[in-house]
Structures are given as structure tokens and as C-alpha cells.
Design a protein around this motif. Structure first.
Motif, PDB file in Angstrom:
ATOM      1  N   LEU A  25       0.833  -1.208   0.000  1.00 18.35           N
ATOM      2  CA  LEU A  25       0.000   0.000   0.000  1.00 18.35           C
ATOM      3  C   LEU A  25       0.864   1.253   0.000  1.00 18.35           C
ATOM      4  O   LEU A  25       0.533   2.242  -0.654  1.00 18.35           O
ATOM      5  CB  LEU A  25      -0.929  -0.020   1.213  1.00 18.35           C
ATOM      6  N   TYR A  26       1.999   1.217   0.716  1.00 20.64           N
ATOM      7  CA  TYR A  26       2.850   2.399   0.748  1.00 20.64           C
ATOM      8  C   TYR A  26       3.483   2.650  -0.620  1.00 20.64           C
ATOM      9  O   TYR A  26       3.622   3.796  -1.048  1.00 20.64           O
ATOM     10  CB  TYR A  26       3.911   2.278   1.846  1.00 20.64           C
ATOM     11  N   LYS A  86       2.072   1.893  -3.426  1.00 17.37           N
ATOM     12  CA  LYS A  86       1.000   2.460  -4.243  1.00 17.37           C
ATOM     13  C   LYS A  86       0.725   3.908  -3.842  1.00 17.37           C
ATOM     14  O   LYS A  86       0.377   4.728  -4.694  1.00 17.37           O
ATOM     15  CB  LYS A  86      -0.262   1.625  -4.096  1.00 17.37           C
ATOM     16  N   ALA A  87       0.895   4.214  -2.554  1.00 15.36           N
ATOM     17  CA  ALA A  87       0.691   5.599  -2.119  1.00 15.36           C
ATOM     18  C   ALA A  87       1.742   6.507  -2.762  1.00 15.36           C
ATOM     19  O   ALA A  87       1.440   7.635  -3.160  1.00 15.36           O
ATOM     20  CB  ALA A  87       0.766   5.691  -0.597  1.00 15.36           C
ATOM     21  N   ARG A 137       3.172   5.936  -5.700  1.00 10.85           N
ATOM     22  CA  ARG A 137       2.762   6.084  -7.107  1.00 10.85           C
ATOM     23  C   ARG A 137       1.603   7.058  -7.211  1.00 10.85           C
ATOM     24  O   ARG A 137       1.548   7.877  -8.131  1.00 10.85           O
ATOM     25  CB  ARG A 137       2.347   4.727  -7.679  1.00 10.85           C
ATOM     26  N   ALA A 138       0.662   6.961  -6.248  1.00 15.80           N
ATOM     27  CA  ALA A 138      -0.495   7.854  -6.285  1.00 15.80           C
ATOM     28  C   ALA A 138      -0.049   9.305  -6.178  1.00 15.80           C
ATOM     29  O   ALA A 138      -0.545  10.172  -6.899  1.00 15.80           O
ATOM     30  CB  ALA A 138      -1.453   7.507  -5.152  1.00 15.80           C
ATOM     31  N   VAL A 166      -2.747  10.835   2.125  1.00 20.84           N
ATOM     32  CA  VAL A 166      -1.316  10.572   2.014  1.00 20.84           C
ATOM     33  C   VAL A 166      -0.603  11.910   2.172  1.00 20.84           C
ATOM     34  O   VAL A 166      -0.734  12.783   1.328  1.00 20.84           O
ATOM     35  CB  VAL A 166      -0.956   9.965   0.651  1.00 20.84           C
ATOM     36  N   PHE A 185      -6.275   8.355  -9.489  1.00 25.29           N
ATOM     37  CA  PHE A 185      -4.923   7.933  -9.818  1.00 25.29           C
ATOM     38  C   PHE A 185      -5.000   7.137 -11.125  1.00 25.29           C
ATOM     39  O   PHE A 185      -5.184   5.920 -11.124  1.00 25.29           O
ATOM     40  CB  PHE A 185      -4.328   7.104  -8.694  1.00 25.29           C
ATOM     41  N   LEU A 218      -6.480   2.797  -1.669  1.00 22.74           N
ATOM     42  CA  LEU A 218      -5.808   4.004  -1.201  1.00 22.74           C
ATOM     43  C   LEU A 218      -6.795   4.948  -0.531  1.00 22.74           C
ATOM     44  O   LEU A 218      -6.411   5.746   0.323  1.00 22.74           O
ATOM     45  CB  LEU A 218      -5.112   4.707  -2.363  1.00 22.74           C
ATOM     46  N   PHE A 246      -6.522   4.847   3.042  1.00 21.45           N
ATOM     47  CA  PHE A 246      -5.125   4.965   3.500  1.00 21.45           C
ATOM     48  C   PHE A 246      -5.018   5.420   4.951  1.00 21.45           C
ATOM     49  O   PHE A 246      -4.159   4.949   5.688  1.00 21.45           O
ATOM     50  CB  PHE A 246      -4.358   5.938   2.601  1.00 21.45           C
TER      51      PHE A 246
END
Lengths: 346, 245
Positions: A220-221, A223-224, A226-227, A240, B90, B101, B104
């Protein structure tokens, strides 16, 4: 040029190219997440390589002072920020991150250095000493300016590069150092004489690339991060923090820089300012790959490695010139083919 | 009734034209409140200021705390979520990653909850389930809106702010979106809805405000507002009536 020689040059090119590839990936990551051209990457290479050589000599590497000083400065900034906003909730954790962690690592290095630990422990210690410098540097130099333009961030990067390289001269001195190879073995592969060190380099690079790929596609981090690279506002809207993303990407970049330094330190003699040129070649690799695609950056960096090894055979005086000239046609081609239209979301 | 969100005389100084002078509003817990107004009245600016994306003057309180100095991310963690007009998805990431996300801020809690929330978003928007592994950038306009909504829901919002959710959608999809909004309220989510489609917004809302040139100039229960001559003339534009009365 005989077949043997070209094979040998090929091996050399792949070895160096895979280090450039790692550096190119780190540069791309930092640029995508924080819009920063990460010039000081080279200093992390030098710091790590020199630290490894010093640890092997049983001496305490001077990087501990950079780590402690940087941590102190970052903690002071956090304290000032908390005072100004009168918010204390996050302060203890951040002070621990910038004071306790560097302090613990420095104490470990101070304890371990004269005891001459074995190679694996030396490498781990070097990685632990250099990697926290990434987030610390981000906190001090970049986070206060996170909203600034790419040009301003680039100027900050140049400043950080000169400061860190100056600190390198102060704490490591001007003489070059070289560490012992990880393994002395050589393998005969047909006509080719493959050194164990270059196998180490290639294998470690591949392993790191695999880990990075897993991190960005599974966790998840990852992907965060990349986001944040894809859509900064969207990332904030899901919670984030840009500072978290920046800090994390700088930590990854510093880790990769440190690892590259460790890998290259038995191959060439490293001076306090050698890392800059090595990182610059990673940057050339990223540009050859279009400064946007990770796989292309790896290919571009391997290309840089080949170009370098073959040009040092044909005209070694022009080795660097040839490598750095290679970006001109690429830049020309890209500026002619890329339209300057920003992709809107809607 | 105590207000979940209370904004008093919000001001935003903006480099470009669309500013905010004196915007005040209250959102009661469990209510749908709508802000209508013409293009450029400052509706998007109002939401951005409430979300913390823009620095603003005035006072804003949410769930009993002063919002001044709270970061965007802290507001999200407290359940104040925004679905922006531009969606801000995204594009390179898969639909499901966009949704994950969305949660998150609560990743440190149990993963089982995440799976359940994901399933409930998919149940609400079955199209997203069909496209879960597709990149968000390849979705159609309506699907993007659903994904933006779904992503915000993954944060378990207490107050969901929606900026022009019907913008650019086909009439049938607009109906779907408003049905989804009504269903969210039934699930206990308070909603602050900004819309140009005043008719649909006032139909679904409990209470409404009219925002003109950065000021809240009119307010009232949605049904009363829908009958107010000024609103009728300017925003509902009923046929058979002389518009410029």
C-alpha cells in the motif's frame, strides 16, 4: 578488436550499467514523487563507499557526524514548527526519528568499528549509516520548499550537492579509498573471465529491482507513492501526506545510493567527489529512457554502461565526453516529438 | 440540533478571480445540505477551503474542533472527505488500488474491515467491480465519478463534500448519482453538496444555501428555497415564466 575483448567490454558495461540502472530508478522515483532532480544522490554513493573502506580499516567513518548533525538540524526544524503551530501530537515520534535513531546507529558504528566486523555486518552498518541521510536531507532542504517550482528545487539540489560534497571532504579527507572485493573468485565462462564481484553487482541490482517492483505493485505504501506521483491533490484527499511520500522516496533513493556505493567500492577507487559523476551517469540513463519509464531507464542505463566501456577502449580520453554527448540527440529527438500538452484528468 | 460543520464568514484570497468573501453555513449531523450558485460564485473554492486545500480566513468548526491549522490529511482522518470536481483519480493505478488508497488513513487498523468496505463499495457500484483491475484512467466519465465517490467512501466519511457530482454525466447517470447520495444519507453520512444542477440538488437536499460572488446570500429549507422567487427565476428557470422578473 577481437571477440574476447568485446565480450570483456560487454561484461564491464553490464556491471557498471546495472549500478547506473539502480541510480536511474532512484532518480526517477524522487523526481516523480517530489519533482526534485536529485543531484546529491552522488554524495550518498561516495559516503557509503568510503565508509565501507574505513570500516574495513577498523576506523570510525566520519559520516556518523553528518548523520548526527543532520538529525539535530532536522529535529530543531520540527521543534520550531511545533512551537509555531502549538501542536505537539507528532513531535515525540519525529524527535525520536531524527535524534534517537541516528544516535543509536552512530553508537553502534562507534562500538563496532574497532572490532572489525565481518563483511556482511560492515555492509549492513554502512547502509544503516547512509540511508537515514535521505529523509534528513529531505526534511532540512526540501520539505520547507515543497510547493516551489522545479527550477527552485533543482537549485536546492545543487546547493545540497555542494554542501554534502564539502562535508565529504571534511570528514573523509581528499585521498581515495578502495575496499576489498566481496569475493576474490573468478569464473571462466568460455573465453570470458567473470569476476565474482561483477556477479555480485549484477545479482544485487536485479534483486533490488525485483524488491522495488514488488514494493510498488504490491504494498500500500508503494502504491501511495505512485499515487502521489500521478496526482498530488488526489493523494492528499485520501490522506497521504506529501511529507511522508517525500521522506519515503528520499529514504529509498538514499538506500539505493548507499548500496551502489557499497557495490562499486571494491571495483574502483572512490574519492569524496567520485559519486557525483557516477550518479550523473545514472541520470543520463534515465534521460535516455525518456525520464518517465522505469524499464526504459534500466535499458538506457545499461546502454550508458556499454557506451562507457566501449568508448574507454577506443578513446579513453573522451570516455566521459562520449557518454554525456549521447543525451543531446535524445533530447533533440524528444523535444521534436513530444508535444507540450499537459494531460488533463477530465 | 448540533451542527457537524459550522463555517462562519469564510474568506479566501485567491490569486485568480474566484474568491470567497463571507460564506457561512451549517451542516447538521445526518443532513444533506446543498450549496447552489452560478459559475464562478466560489462554490469550488468554498469546498477547497473547508478541506484545507486553500488557506482561508474566518472560522470553521467540524465535529467540535477548530479546523484552523488542521492539515488536509488530518481532516480526512477525522472523516471529512471531498470528492472534487476534477475527481483527482490515480489514472495509472487499477480501480481497486484507487479504492484501497481511499482507506489509507485507516490502514493501521484491521484488514478485514478493508475487505468488507471494498465489497460494500462494489455492491453499491457494480460497474467498478467489473473493472477492478483496469487502470482508472481508462474509465468513462460516469465510472470515474463512481470511483471518486467509492474512493471517498473507503475513508468512512462522516461528512462527505461533493463538488458537482453530476458534471458531464448523461441524464440517466445523473439520476443514479443522486440516488446514491440519498442512499448514503440513509447510511448515516452527512453530505455537503455543491451543484449547478439546482433542481436535482434541492430535490435531494434538506437544507440549501445560495452562493453568489463569494457570499451566501440566501438560505432555507430545500423545499422553501425551491419555491423562492429569486431561486426560481435564476436557477430553476421554469418555462412559461418571464425569467428576468
Amino acid at each position: 578488436m577481437s571477440f574476447d575483448i568485446s565480450l570483456w567490454l560487454l561484461q564491464d558495461g553490464v556491471t557498471n550499467g546495472s549500478i547506473y540502472a539502480l541510480l536511474a530508478l532512484a532518480l526517477l522515483l524522487v523526481f516523480a514523487v517530489t519533482r526534485t532532480i536529485f543531484v546529491p544522490q552522488g554524495e550518498f554513493i561516495s559516503y557509503a563507499a568510503l565508509s565501507l573502506a574505513l570500516l574495513q580499516a577498523g576506523r570510525l567513518p566520519g559520516v556518523v557526524y553528518v548523520l548526527l548533525g543532520g538529525g539535530l538540524a532536522a529535529a530543531a526544524l520540527e521543534l520550531a514548527q511545533a512551537l509555531r503551530a502549538r501542536r505537539w501530537r507528532h513531535l515525540p515520534r519525529r524527535l525520536a526519528l531524527y535524534l534517537l535513531l541516528p544516535g543509536a546507529i552512530a553508537a553502534l558504528a562507534w562500538w563496532a568499528a574497532p572490532r572489525k566486523p565481518d563483511l556482511a555486518e560492515q555492509v549492513l552498518l554502512v547502509l544503516a549509516l547512509v540511508t537515514p541521510l535521505g529523509p534528513i536531507l529531505y526534511r532540512i532542504a526540501y520539505q520547507p520548499l515543497a510547493g516551489a517550482s522545479i527550477l527552485v528545487l533543482f537549485i536546492v539540489s545543487m546547493a545540497a550537492h555542494y554542501v554534502l560534497s564539502g562535508l565529504g571532504l571534511v570528514f573523509f579527507g581528499g585521498e581515495g579509498l578502495r575496499s576489498r572485493p566481496f569475493a576474490d573468485a573468478h569464473f571462466r565462462l568460455g573465453v570470458l573471465d567473470v569476476s565474482a564481484q561483477s556477479l555480485w553487482v549484477v545479482a544485487a541490482s536485479l534483486a533490488i529491482m525485483l524488491v522495488l517492483w514488488l514494493f510498488f505493485s504490491r504494498s500500500l505504501y508503494g502504491k501511495a507513492l505512485r499515487a502521489t506521483a500521478v496526482n498530488r491533490i488526489g493523494a492528499r484527499l485520501v490522506g497521504v501526506r506529501p511529507e511522508l511520500a517525500g521522506s519515503l522516496s528520499f529514504a529509498i533513493a538514499a538506500f539505493i545510493g548507499a548500496l551502489s556505493g557499497v557495490l562499486i567500492s571494491p571495483v574502483t577507487t572512490i574519492y569524496y567527489d567520485t559519486g557525483f559523476l557516477i550518479a550523473l551517469k545514472g541520470f543520463v540513463g534515465a534521460i535516455l529512457g525518456g525520464m518517465g519509464s522505469y524499464p526504459l531507464a534500466v535499458l538506457g542505463s545499461l546502454g550508458v554502461g556499454m557506451l562507457e566501456s566501449f568508448s574507454s577502449f577506443w578513446s579513453s580520453a573522451f570516455k566521459e565526453t562520449i557518454v554525456f554527448t549521447a543525451i543531446i540527440p535524445v533530447l533533440l529527438w524528444r523535444s521534436l516529438t513530444t508535444r507540450q500538452v499537459e494531460d488533463e484528468e477530465e | 440540533m448540533s451542527a457537524l460543520l459550522e463555517a462562519d464568514a469564510l474568506r479566501v484570497f485567491y490569486r485568480r478571480v474566484e474568491g470567497l468573501h463571507r460564506a457561512s453555513l451549517r451542516v447538521a449531523e445526518g443532513a444533506i445540505v446543498t450549496v447552489i450558485g452560478p459559475n464562478g460564485a466560489g462554490k469550488t473554492t468554498l469546498l477547497a477551503a473547508l478541506m484545507g486545500l486553500l488557506p482561508c480566513g474566518g472560522r470553521a468548526r467540524y465535529a467540535g474542533i477548530d479546523l484552523a491549522g488542521e492539515s488536509v490529511e488530518a481532516r480526512v482522518a477525522r472523516g471529512l472527505c471531498l470528492v472534487p470536481e476534477r475527481r483527482e483519480l490515480f489514472g495509472d493505478l487499477a480501480v481497486e488500488d484507487n479504492l484501497r488508497l481511499g482507506a489509507f488513513t485507516r490502514t493501521r487498523r484491521v484488514d478485514r474491515q478493508m475487505a468488507r468496505d471494498l465489497e460494500s463499495v462494489y455492491a453499491r457500484f457494480p460497474r467498478l467491480a467489473e473493472r477492478r483491475s483496469q487502470a482508472a484512467g481508462t474509465l468513462s466519465g460516469g465510472e470515474r465519478q463512481m470511483l471518486a465517490l467509492g474512493r471517498a467512501l473507503m475513508a468512512r466519511p462522516r461528512l462527505l463534500m461533493l463538488d458537482e457530482p453530476s458534471l458531464g454525466l448523461a441524464p440517466r447517470l445523473v439520476r443514479d448519482v443522486f440516488r446514491a447520495i440519498a442512499a448514503l444519507r440513509a447510511a448515516g453520512v452527512s453530505i455537503l453538496l455543491v451543484e449547478q444542477n439546482a433542481r436535482a440538488a434541492l430535490q435531494v437536499a434538506d437544507y440549501g444555501y445560495v452562493l453568489e460572488t463569494g457570499e451566501t446570500v440566501l438560505e432555507g429549507a430545500a423545499a422553501e428555497l425551491a419555491a423562492h422567487p429569486r431561486v426560481v427565476a435564476t436557477y430553476l428557470g421554469l418555462s412559461g415564466q418571464t425569467a428576468r422578473a
